[in-house]
Enzyme design. Structure first.
Site, mmCIF file in Angstrom:
data_model
loop_
_atom_site.group_PDB
_atom_site.id
_atom_site.type_symbol
_atom_site.label_atom_id
_atom_site.label_comp_id
_atom_site.label_asym_id
_atom_site.label_seq_id
_atom_site.Cartn_x
_atom_site.Cartn_y
_atom_site.Cartn_z
ATOM 1 N N GLU A 1 38.405 46.750 46.563
ATOM 2 C CA GLU A 1 39.675 47.042 47.243
ATOM 3 C C GLU A 1 40.345 48.290 46.668
ATOM 4 O OE1 GLU A 1 40.104 42.331 48.297
ATOM 5 O OE2 GLU A 1 41.266 43.159 46.644
ATOM 6 N N GLY B 1 36.845 37.966 51.273
ATOM 7 C CA GLY B 1 37.938 37.599 52.177
ATOM 8 C C GLY B 1 37.503 37.284 53.586
ATOM 9 N N SER C 1 34.005 35.202 48.913
ATOM 10 C CA SER C 1 34.147 33.940 49.660
ATOM 11 C C SER C 1 33.556 32.718 48.955
ATOM 12 C CB SER C 1 33.543 34.089 51.064
ATOM 13 O OG SER C 1 34.320 35.019 51.811
ATOM 14 N N HIS D 1 37.315 47.172 41.357
ATOM 15 C CA HIS D 1 37.261 46.245 42.510
ATOM 16 C C HIS D 1 37.129 47.065 43.797
ATOM 17 C CE1 HIS D 1 38.289 43.195 45.433
ATOM 18 N NE2 HIS D 1 38.007 42.297 44.500
ATOM 19 N N LYS E 1 44.745 38.642 43.092
ATOM 20 C CA LYS E 1 45.055 39.839 43.885
ATOM 21 C C LYS E 1 46.583 40.025 43.985
ATOM 22 C CE LYS E 1 40.610 39.570 46.120
ATOM 23 N NZ LYS E 1 39.776 39.839 47.309
ATOM 24 N N ASN F 1 40.652 35.821 40.706
ATOM 25 C CA ASN F 1 41.362 37.067 41.007
ATOM 26 C C ASN F 1 42.454 36.762 42.024
ATOM 27 O OD1 ASN F 1 42.311 39.529 41.813
ATOM 28 N ND2 ASN F 1 40.339 40.305 42.576
ATOM 29 N N GLU G 1 30.070 41.980 44.028
ATOM 30 C CA GLU G 1 30.938 41.474 45.094
ATOM 31 C C GLU G 1 30.664 42.276 46.362
ATOM 32 O OE1 GLU G 1 35.082 41.636 43.437
ATOM 33 O OE2 GLU G 1 34.735 39.483 43.289
HETATM 34 O O1 LIG Z 1 37.571 39.916 45.733
HETATM 35 C C1 LIG Z 1 37.110 38.897 45.258
HETATM 36 C C2 LIG Z 1 36.628 37.761 46.121
HETATM 37 O O2 LIG Z 1 37.639 37.427 47.040
HETATM 38 P P1 LIG Z 1 37.404 36.153 48.015
HETATM 39 O O3 LIG Z 1 36.939 35.014 47.124
HETATM 40 O O4 LIG Z 1 38.752 35.899 48.624
HETATM 41 O O5 LIG Z 1 36.336 36.570 48.997
HETATM 42 N N1 LIG Z 1 37.046 38.727 43.938
HETATM 43 O O6 LIG Z 1 37.442 39.726 43.102
#
Ligand SMILES: O=C(COP(=O)(O)O)NO
Length: 249
Positions: free
Chosen positions: A98, A172, A212, A96, A12, A10, A166
């Protein structure tokens, strides 16, 4: 039934034309297992979907990072599932954290998005995960079960869905879930499918982990019985000439 391992990257909201071309050229040289062993998908921002699809090797698939909840039209700024079909993009990431947290996408809205994308023939990586506060209050399983139920209430077939667990507190932050933490939630989710959907779906649905993940911690996580792959954020951008995709398997 053996579940094919799944590794998603991903990207992003990151990248420039030059950076994307560099990542794709590195991926095109990467050592990855055959397609019948591992499914590999990368997810660039919308603006790079066509570029990535045009340059990327054929054994790595492309995913969008979102799509609209219904047929396109007067929805400024949105991208419809029909547009992804038109571009030949077979996957989409939906729900997601986010988007759930920053854009207030509700469980039901995510469920509707998953149903609509599937109805247009797009395969879905559906994300669930709890916040640190929810974990510390002991409501992790309740939260991810409710997020999963909101999807299950809207779809009747899980064949084209990969569920991504997740934990928000791991995304992150560098604070990757321990293998035991990840396995516990994955097993509870599989139990949820067994009880609420079917034994067949519980056995076949791929539940992948994100938060992560990197080349150093992926092997121990991948060894967990209910973990079927990864959705990698930051580390999926840090590819270089010595990149060995196999380190994710
Ligand atoms: O959001 C994430 C994971 O992000 P990281 O690997 O940067 O923690 N995947 O969709």
């Amino acid at each position: 039934m053996a579940r094919k391992f799944f590794v998603g990257g991903n990207w992003k909201c990151n990248g420039t034309n030059e950076e994307v071309k560099k990542i794709v050229s590195t991926l095109n040289e990467a050592e990855i297992p055959s397609e019948d062993a591992v499914e590999v998908v990368v997810s660039p921002p919308f603006v790079f979907l066509s570029l990535v699809k045009s340059l990327l090797r054929s054994d790595i698939q492309v995913a969008a990072q979102n799509c609209w909840v219904r047929k396109g039209g007067a929805f400024t700024g949105e991208v419809s599932a029909e547009m992804l079909v038109n571009l030949g993009i077979p996957w989409v990431i939906l729900g997601h954290s986010e988007r759930r947290l920053i854009l207030n996408e509700s469980n039901e809205f995510v469920g509707d998005k998953v149903a609509y994308a599937l109805s247009q023939g797009i395969k879905v990586i559906a994300c669930v995960g709890e916040t640190l506060e929810q974990r510390e209050s002991g409501s992790t399983i309740e939260v991810v079960a409710a997020q999963t139920k909101a999807i299950a209430d809207k779809i009747s077939n899980w064949d084209n869905v990969v569920l991504a667990y997740e934990p928000v507190w791991a995304i992150g932050t560098g604070k990757v879930a321990t293998p035991a933490q990840a396995q516990e939630v994955h097993a509870e989710l599989r139990k949820w499918f067994q009880t609420n959907v079917s034994a067949e779906v519980a056995g076949s649905v791929r539940i992948i982990y994100g938060g992560s993940v990197n080349g150093a911690n992926c092997k121990e996580l991948a060894a967990q019985p209910d973990l079927d792959g990864f959705l990698v954020g930051g580390a999926s951008l840090k590819v270089n000439s010595s990149y060995k995709f196999a380190s994710f398997i």
